[in-house]
Design a protein around this motif. Sequence first.
Motif, PDB file in Angstrom:
ATOM      1  N   ASP A 231       0.843  -1.212   0.000  1.00 32.31           N
ATOM      2  CA  ASP A 231       0.000   0.000   0.000  1.00 32.31           C
ATOM      3  C   ASP A 231       0.874   1.255   0.000  1.00 32.31           C
ATOM      4  O   ASP A 231       0.561   2.250  -0.660  1.00 32.31           O
ATOM      5  CB  ASP A 231      -1.021   0.015   1.153  1.00 32.31           C
ATOM      6  N   GLY A 232       2.023   1.186   0.670  1.00 28.84           N
ATOM      7  CA  GLY A 232       2.954   2.312   0.617  1.00 28.84           C
ATOM      8  C   GLY A 232       3.496   2.479  -0.793  1.00 28.84           C
ATOM      9  O   GLY A 232       3.679   3.602  -1.288  1.00 28.84           O
ATOM     10  N   ASN A 259      -1.574  -5.214  -0.739  1.00 25.52           N
ATOM     11  CA  ASN A 259      -1.533  -5.613   0.666  1.00 25.52           C
ATOM     12  C   ASN A 259      -1.650  -4.358   1.538  1.00 25.52           C
ATOM     13  O   ASN A 259      -0.663  -3.674   1.789  1.00 25.52           O
ATOM     14  CB  ASN A 259      -0.221  -6.353   0.939  1.00 25.52           C
ATOM     15  N   ASN A 261      -1.624  -3.154   4.608  1.00 27.47           N
ATOM     16  CA  ASN A 261      -1.328  -3.319   6.036  1.00 27.47           C
ATOM     17  C   ASN A 261      -1.239  -1.947   6.709  1.00 27.47           C
ATOM     18  O   ASN A 261      -0.860  -1.842   7.864  1.00 27.47           O
ATOM     19  CB  ASN A 261      -0.055  -4.141   6.251  1.00 27.47           C
ATOM     20  N   GLN A 263       0.683   0.347   6.649  1.00 26.98           N
ATOM     21  CA  GLN A 263       1.979   0.883   7.045  1.00 26.98           C
ATOM     22  C   GLN A 263       2.975   0.782   5.908  1.00 26.98           C
ATOM     23  O   GLN A 263       2.888  -0.096   5.054  1.00 26.98           O
ATOM     24  CB  GLN A 263       2.543   0.080   8.220  1.00 26.98           C
ATOM     25  N   ARG A 264       3.920   1.675   5.967  1.00 30.49           N
ATOM     26  CA  ARG A 264       5.083   1.556   5.091  1.00 30.49           C
ATOM     27  C   ARG A 264       6.301   1.466   5.985  1.00 30.49           C
ATOM     28  O   ARG A 264       6.217   0.794   7.018  1.00 30.49           O
ATOM     29  CB  ARG A 264       5.110   2.703   4.097  1.00 30.49           C
ATOM     30  N   VAL A 269       0.587   4.594   6.208  1.00 29.64           N
ATOM     31  CA  VAL A 269       0.511   5.080   4.819  1.00 29.64           C
ATOM     32  C   VAL A 269      -0.424   6.288   4.764  1.00 29.64           C
ATOM     33  O   VAL A 269      -0.122   7.300   4.153  1.00 29.64           O
ATOM     34  CB  VAL A 269       0.026   3.951   3.882  1.00 29.64           C
ATOM     35  N   LYS A 393       0.482  -5.300   9.545  1.00 35.29           N
ATOM     36  CA  LYS A 393       1.915  -5.461   9.278  1.00 35.29           C
ATOM     37  C   LYS A 393       2.559  -6.206  10.445  1.00 35.29           C
ATOM     38  O   LYS A 393       2.290  -5.911  11.609  1.00 35.29           O
ATOM     39  CB  LYS A 393       2.560  -4.089   9.090  1.00 35.29           C
TER      40      LYS A 393
HETATM   41 MG   LIG Z   1       2.361  -1.452   3.689  1.00 36.45          MG
END
Ligand SMILES: [Mg+2]
Length: 906
Positions: A231-232, A259, A261, A263-264, A269, A393
């Motif tokens: 997603d990031g 995906n 989640n 987060q990056r 994100v 994540k």
């Molecule tokens: Mg991510």
Amino acid sequence: MEKKETHGSSDKWAESLQSVFDLALENQGPERTAQLLNKLADRLRASQDGLPRGFNTPYVNTIPPEQQPPFPGDWQMERRIKSYIRWNAMAMVVKANSTTNVGGHISTYASAATLYEVGFNHFFRGRTGNFPGDMVYFQGHAAPGIYARAFLEGRLDEKHLQNFRQELADGGGLSSYPHPYLMPEFWQFPTVSMGLGPLLSIYQARFNRYLQARGLAKWAEEPKVWCFVGDGESDEPETLGSLTLASRENLDNLVWVVNCNLQRLDGPVRGNGKIIQELEAAFLGAGWNVIKVIWGSDWDELLARDKSGLLLKRMGEAVDGDYQKYSVEPGSYTRRHFFGKYPELLELVNHLTDEQIHKLLRGGHDTRKVYSAYQAAMEHKGRPTVILAKTVKGYGLGEAGEGRNISHQQKKMNEKELREFRARFNIPISDDVIAETPFYRPPADSPEAKYLLERRKTLGGFLPARQVNPGSPVLDVPKLNFFAEFFKGSSTGVSTTMAFVRLISVLLRHKGLSRNIVPIIPDEARTFGLDALFKDIGIYSSKGQLYDPVDSQSLLYYNEKKDGQILEEGITEAGSMASFIAAGTSYATHGVPMAPFYIYYSMFGPQRVGDLFWLAGDIRAKGFLLGATSGRTTLNGEGLQHQDGHSLLHAGSIPTLLAYDPAFAYEIAVIVADGLRRMYAEGEDIFYYLTLYNENYPMPPMPAGVEDGILKGLYKFKPGPEISLAHPMGKGGRRPGEGSEGLKAHIFGSGTIINSALRAQEILAERYGVSVDVWSATSYKLLRTDALRCKRWNMLHPTASPKKSYIETLLAKEQGAFVAVSDYMRLVPDQIAPWVPGGLMTLGTDGFGRSDTRARLRRFFEVDAEFTVIATLYALAEKGLVEREVVTKAIKDLGVDPEKIQPHIV
Ligand SMILES: [Mg+2]
Ligand SMILES: Cc1ncc(C[n+]2csc(CCOP(=O)(O)OP(=O)(O)O)c2C)c(N)n1
């Protein structure tokens, strides 16, 4: 009671609106109805700030539970297998980092395990017979999970896993990320430079259609292209930049799994928003089929009981930053902050313990939800599908990093954390060895091992697997004499670009090769004269040509055809490179070798999309890259942004890219002929970069015996004249007592600027009594590589008789001064300076370009004939072979202002 009434009346509202809608549809038709609805929606948005403006559906799964297909697998069995893979993926990173600091990622795969395992057990098809296999782009940082699965499958052993990220260890190791260059039988697609995998997958899916439309690939079932995206990663412009191509081309052979989640690397994100909703709007707007997999099965019952729609409302309200927190905090927190916002919602989860609330699954961790989405994607017709799957994540890592902002960087786990992980996933590893994080592989006769292998067998074999069948057809490439017309030369002026266009049209008539050529152009065909090909071979268009082109009467009309051969990509150098890569790797992905010729504005090559050039090397793409309108001074008028004087430096940095700067038509023919032989007959995994210029000049015939020199990078093109010692400069210029032989110099010219060298040769002979040999330097990169190879060997074998590089051998007997001039930065020829007897004086086009005429640009950048003369005399003076006053005089005579501005700024 009151609540019920509101709810009841809202149903009535819905019914009334529905009947008005039906009436409008019946009486006004769909178009007018849509207009009316849009107007009303606009009014609503105007009155309610914050309402989404784009396309959005509520924050729930796209597929309701009643539409889920039955799950055909044994989900408990699959869970056990997945748990072992999770463990090994974690263990390989933890192990590697216990003795080294080589890094690696645990949390990406931990969040994506179900997304991959459902694919491996039910969807990804291997290569069988004519079927090339599904093409799966794995998220680069999820590599440990993919290795861990290959370990369970018996394709990798403990030693491999042990040496994760230690490729140079004894016995070899596993590369950090997917790199076909490093693991050519395993990885197919490099993905770790974020954004490139998604872009490539679109063009790969499109290229599959192209091959099929042209009758070059036939399969009973079409392969699917699967791309796993972070997603990031969706923030990379390359990720979302070509979405509309996929829908326009109806690529229902393409499935993306994002995906989500949340987060990056550094943090959320979209902490203050919702990445899934944002992506949904973007993909729907771009015409994709969007499937959201947000909630796991546990939520179905809650949603079913949510008659008031409050849960739905709450789901929509909470932002990703909140959701991240819910994954980290205990269930009591979620109860209080998520459900607790509305008393009715607290009632809804009254029957659940805090522990149960904490364990309410996200959709992307629910095998059945993921299966339903994949199945729907497989069945969807007409559009590409994106699955937006919500996950956590570092799922399963607990305190070691589940959902935390540091998750991405987590590489170590202490014994307590390992024990928790083991318990959570039921890994049969005993206490006494757990601290060593041993790998676990179920025995070959265990139900898990059998199940896993049976699934892969049913689906056609292992994946990822890069296969280059030894029996896959090699191309019948033309012999050198096929290009005879280019060796004769032409008295009328042509540019090397025109020569190349001629060459490709000749190649298109070669029986063995013609069908496998893929001309690729980013909206510059007319600039380069390639529009001559439109009529003969057509532009590929999946829809054919639905209109009568405005120029249909002309010879060069815009001819689109279903089986057209040209890929006219429009203004996207990144997309064109993606096509180049898809075509250039077709020998491996499809077992069908294709020869792409991608011609573009050289400034918008590696400078614009350099990472794709690098990737082309990694993925072992073959083909020809043609940087047209090359040179800082040859492209007159354009200026700073278009004039390229450095792409050869970029190209020089890619190990498998052979970079050439040819001057004449016959050189291009020799290089292309040899390239075709090496890549498509001998099977070498290399590719070519050729500069092409747009200045017209007569093309000389090919001197005898120069082929080898052209390919190696340097040959003597035109020896200098005998200079009579009676020449006034013969005596006047030379220092007294310096011997009786005439003055000698050598000028290396490249590309169109060889003409400066040739004019300088005349001036130097006539006016200064210097005999100059003009050499064509076709590739400084290749000369340097060869010289370095010899030097290194000599260093390591100090007592053996030293090897001599090509350049050293070639120049060993040459006397005098050496000068190089080209339309590129001085660094390009400077590469070989250490091996030139007495050093190399270089002229080049360092600095920003300017808009002006060629003549003025060449004077400005100091690469015209006059400067070449001055540089040669100066080099001779430096050697003490002519008086310095001669140089001063030449500067004056040739009209050069010694105080002129220096183009090189810093
Ligand atoms: Mg991510
Ligand atoms: C072009 C590029 N920039 C930066 C990175 C470094 N990088 C590796 S992973 C990562 C974060 C990935 O986040 P996301 O895409 O959400 O994937 P996740 O691990 O969360 O699934 C970054 C910034 C990279 N690999 N490529």
